[in-house]
Design a protein around this motif. Structure first.
Motif, PDB file in Angstrom:
ATOM      1  N   PHE A  12     -13.535   4.318  -5.652  1.00 14.87           N
ATOM      2  CA  PHE A  12     -13.500   5.663  -6.207  1.00 14.87           C
ATOM      3  C   PHE A  12     -12.047   6.047  -6.464  1.00 14.87           C
ATOM      4  O   PHE A  12     -11.123   5.307  -6.103  1.00 14.87           O
ATOM      5  N   LYS A  13     -11.867   7.206  -7.069  1.00 14.61           N
ATOM      6  CA  LYS A  13     -10.516   7.678  -7.351  1.00 14.61           C
ATOM      7  C   LYS A  13      -9.700   7.806  -6.063  1.00 14.61           C
ATOM      8  O   LYS A  13      -8.478   7.633  -6.072  1.00 14.61           O
ATOM      9  N   THR A  14     -10.373   8.065  -4.947  1.00 11.75           N
ATOM     10  CA  THR A  14      -9.673   8.209  -3.662  1.00 11.75           C
ATOM     11  C   THR A  14      -9.108   6.874  -3.169  1.00 11.75           C
ATOM     12  O   THR A  14      -8.276   6.854  -2.262  1.00 11.75           O
ATOM     13  N   ASP A  15      -9.552   5.760  -3.758  1.00 16.56           N
ATOM     14  CA  ASP A  15      -9.023   4.451  -3.375  1.00 16.56           C
ATOM     15  C   ASP A  15      -7.706   4.145  -4.085  1.00 16.56           C
ATOM     16  O   ASP A  15      -7.064   3.136  -3.793  1.00 16.56           O
ATOM     17  N   GLU A  16      -7.325   4.991  -5.019  1.00 10.08           N
ATOM     18  CA  GLU A  16      -6.056   4.795  -5.713  1.00 10.08           C
ATOM     19  C   GLU A  16      -4.904   5.073  -4.741  1.00 10.08           C
ATOM     20  O   GLU A  16      -4.942   6.023  -3.960  1.00 10.08           O
ATOM     21  N   GLY A  17      -3.885   4.227  -4.778  1.00 12.60           N
ATOM     22  CA  GLY A  17      -2.759   4.441  -3.884  1.00 12.60           C
ATOM     23  C   GLY A  17      -1.873   3.215  -3.759  1.00 12.60           C
ATOM     24  O   GLY A  17      -1.995   2.249  -4.504  1.00 12.60           O
ATOM     25  N   VAL A  18      -0.961   3.260  -2.779  1.00 14.53           N
ATOM     26  CA  VAL A  18       0.002   2.187  -2.535  1.00 14.53           C
ATOM     27  C   VAL A  18      -0.548   1.254  -1.463  1.00 14.53           C
ATOM     28  O   VAL A  18      -0.876   1.686  -0.352  1.00 14.53           O
ATOM     29  N   TYR A  19      -0.634  -0.042  -1.794  1.00 10.81           N
ATOM     30  CA  TYR A  19      -1.188  -1.032  -0.882  1.00 10.81           C
ATOM     31  C   TYR A  19      -0.117  -2.052  -0.479  1.00 10.81           C
ATOM     32  O   TYR A  19       0.796  -2.354  -1.256  1.00 10.81           O
ATOM     33  N   LYS A  20      -0.265  -2.583   0.714  1.00  6.13           N
ATOM     34  CA  LYS A  20       0.568  -3.696   1.168  1.00  6.13           C
ATOM     35  C   LYS A  20      -0.217  -4.456   2.233  1.00  6.13           C
ATOM     36  O   LYS A  20      -1.250  -3.969   2.730  1.00  6.13           O
ATOM     37  N   CYS A  21       0.256  -5.638   2.571  1.00  6.81           N
ATOM     38  CA  CYS A  21      -0.388  -6.411   3.621  1.00  6.81           C
ATOM     39  C   CYS A  21       0.663  -6.957   4.574  1.00  6.81           C
ATOM     40  O   CYS A  21       1.835  -7.115   4.209  1.00  6.81           O
ATOM     41  N   GLN A  22       0.229  -7.235   5.784  1.00  4.76           N
ATOM     42  CA  GLN A  22       1.120  -7.757   6.825  1.00  4.76           C
ATOM     43  C   GLN A  22       0.367  -8.838   7.597  1.00  4.76           C
ATOM     44  O   GLN A  22      -0.826  -8.698   7.873  1.00  4.76           O
ATOM     45  N   THR A  23       1.072  -9.905   7.931  1.00  6.78           N
ATOM     46  CA  THR A  23       0.430 -10.994   8.665  1.00  6.78           C
ATOM     47  C   THR A  23       0.746 -10.890  10.146  1.00  6.78           C
ATOM     48  O   THR A  23       1.637 -10.142  10.563  1.00  6.78           O
ATOM     49  N   SER A  24       0.020 -11.657  10.931  1.00  4.60           N
ATOM     50  CA  SER A  24       0.246 -11.667  12.377  1.00  4.60           C
ATOM     51  C   SER A  24       1.606 -12.256  12.727  1.00  4.60           C
ATOM     52  O   SER A  24       2.052 -12.172  13.874  1.00  4.60           O
ATOM     53  N   GLU A  25       2.290 -12.852  11.721  1.00  3.69           N
ATOM     54  CA  GLU A  25       3.644 -13.362  11.915  1.00  3.69           C
ATOM     55  C   GLU A  25       4.682 -12.249  11.762  1.00  3.69           C
ATOM     56  O   GLU A  25       5.881 -12.500  11.758  1.00  3.69           O
ATOM     57  N   ASP A  26       4.182 -11.018  11.612  1.00  3.91           N
ATOM     58  CA  ASP A  26       5.034  -9.832  11.477  1.00  3.91           C
ATOM     59  C   ASP A  26       5.867  -9.849  10.189  1.00  3.91           C
ATOM     60  O   ASP A  26       7.011  -9.402  10.152  1.00  3.91           O
ATOM     61  N   ARG A  27       5.278 -10.391   9.124  1.00  3.29           N
ATOM     62  CA  ARG A  27       5.908 -10.350   7.803  1.00  3.29           C
ATOM     63  C   ARG A  27       5.000  -9.567   6.875  1.00  3.29           C
ATOM     64  O   ARG A  27       3.769  -9.697   6.934  1.00  3.29           O
ATOM     65  N   GLU A  28       5.581  -8.753   6.016  1.00  4.49           N
ATOM     66  CA  GLU A  28       4.763  -7.928   5.132  1.00  4.49           C
ATOM     67  C   GLU A  28       5.159  -8.115   3.678  1.00  4.49           C
ATOM     68  O   GLU A  28       6.265  -8.572   3.359  1.00  4.49           O
ATOM     69  N   SER A  29       4.242  -7.741   2.815  1.00  5.72           N
ATOM     70  CA  SER A  29       4.429  -7.905   1.374  1.00  5.72           C
ATOM     71  C   SER A  29       5.175  -6.710   0.793  1.00  5.72           C
ATOM     72  O   SER A  29       5.398  -5.697   1.460  1.00  5.72           O
ATOM     73  N   GLU A  30       5.499  -6.850  -0.467  1.00  5.57           N
ATOM     74  CA  GLU A  30       6.022  -5.722  -1.232  1.00  5.57           C
ATOM     75  C   GLU A  30       4.872  -4.767  -1.528  1.00  5.57           C
ATOM     76  O   GLU A  30       3.725  -5.186  -1.700  1.00  5.57           O
TER      77      GLU A  30
END
Length: 347
Positions: A246-264
């Protein structure tokens, strides 16, 4: 015409890559020589249906201001001649106060600058750093590059190439030209985690799958997904599916691994369910071709009909010619009538 413009807009949106949250700097660098030019644009910022403006933080006065002279102006900001006072943070902002990441721009009065990537680079990429002098200066044969204050390379061309970059290459870089001194430092950011989003704005009701890959992690790791800095789920497969967005799902996304590294961070744009789809665009295209063909053919058809009408109708006859012909015909008919009239006729 409005439909045609809308169709072209839709096609343009569908051709864009995933919308990012970094403003675009042209030329793509963070350091600028005084009197050179700069353009900051927010192409792909959130989505093309939202108006945005370029803002900056005035370092001297420590306050935010519009990049454009017209403070109410939307769109790109172009500065024809840069001065040190133009140094500072630049970012994009929409009417509803959504903001992009900030980019630090430095304008220097020195004669040498370091050119490096504006955005974070990914593990495995090849990155080129350039030490650039003003054109009026004599050619140099020695350029020294430093990382975190330590000398790492000497070049005769002014370039330093980092092959198959890794996280250890992240840091503050600067260069030195013997007769002109050091440049200011630039931060080179390296990301090992990649977040993959759809390459177009999605429609409400669609299922959207997010993919997260850690180029340096072991085969088994847990991935955590975030929207607007709040965790929305985790996965051991590196993917997360958003069902019927839905429109409420629009936003800024990122992911992080258990190695404590995250994406842009990346922006996911969601359009209303009545937005155009690819098939809609095809339909609009056929409609416009038919409509435009009709507009072109109609004047030609009218011209041909008028030409044919004038050709076969003959030259126009004036009122005087009509009257003369009618008078002559009347006299002739009267004479003929008297010759043929019976002697006892009372008519």
């Amino acid at each position: 015409m409005n439909v045609l413009v809308l169709m072209l807009t839709v096609l343009n949106c569908l051709s864009k890559a995933s919308e990012r949250t970094f403003p675009r700097i042209v030329p793509s660098q963070l350091q600028f020589l005084e009197y050179t030019n700069l353009t900051v644009t927010c192409e792909g910022f959130f989505n093309d249906m939202i108006q945005w403006r370029v803002l900056r933080k005035d370092e001297k006065r420590n306050r935010r201001t519009s990049c454009n002279k017209n403070t109410d102006a939307f769109g790109a900001c172009h500065i024809e001649a840069l001065y040190p006072s133009d140094s500072g943070e630049y970012w994009c902002e929409s009417d509803d106060k959504r903001r992009s990441e900030r980019v630090q721009v430095t304008v220097t009065v020195t004669d040498v600058i370091l050119e490096s990537p504006v955005r974070p680079v990914t593990v495995g990429d090849h990155v080129t750093l350039r030490c650039i002098k003003r054109k009026k200066l004599k050619p140099s044969t020695k350029f020294d590059f430093y990382k975190d204050g330590v000398h790492v390379n000497t070049s005769s061309t002014g370039e330093m190439i980092l092959h198959n970059i890794s996280l250890s290459d992240q840091g503050l870089y600067k260069c030195n030209v013997s007769e002109k001194g050091f440049t200011k430092e630039n931060l080179l950011q390296v990301k090992a985690v990649l977040l993959e989003l759809p390459d177009r704005p999605v429609l409400e009701g669609e299922n959207v799958t997010l993919f997260c890959r850690d180029k340096m992690a072991a085969s088994n790791y847990t991935t955590f997904f975030y929207k607007d800095d709040e965790m929305i789920g985790n996965s051991s497969s590196g993917k997360l599916t958003l069902n019927k967005v839905f429109k409420t799902d629009e936003g800024v996304y990122k992911c992080q691994t258990s190695e404590d590294r995250e994406s842009e961070e990346q922006w996911l744009a969601v359009r209303g369910g009545n937005s155009f789809s690819t098939s809609d665009v095809s339909g609009v295209t056929h409609f416009n071709m038919f409509y435009l063909s009709g507009l072109i053919a109609l004047p030609v058809l009218l011209f041909v009909l008028v030409f044919i009408y004038k050709k076969y109708k003959g030259p126009p006859v004036t009122n005087e010619e009509d009257e003369a012909k009618y008078t002559a015909l009347t006299k002739r008919d009267t004479s003929l009538y008297h010759e043929l009239k019976p002697p006892n006729s009372t008519c």
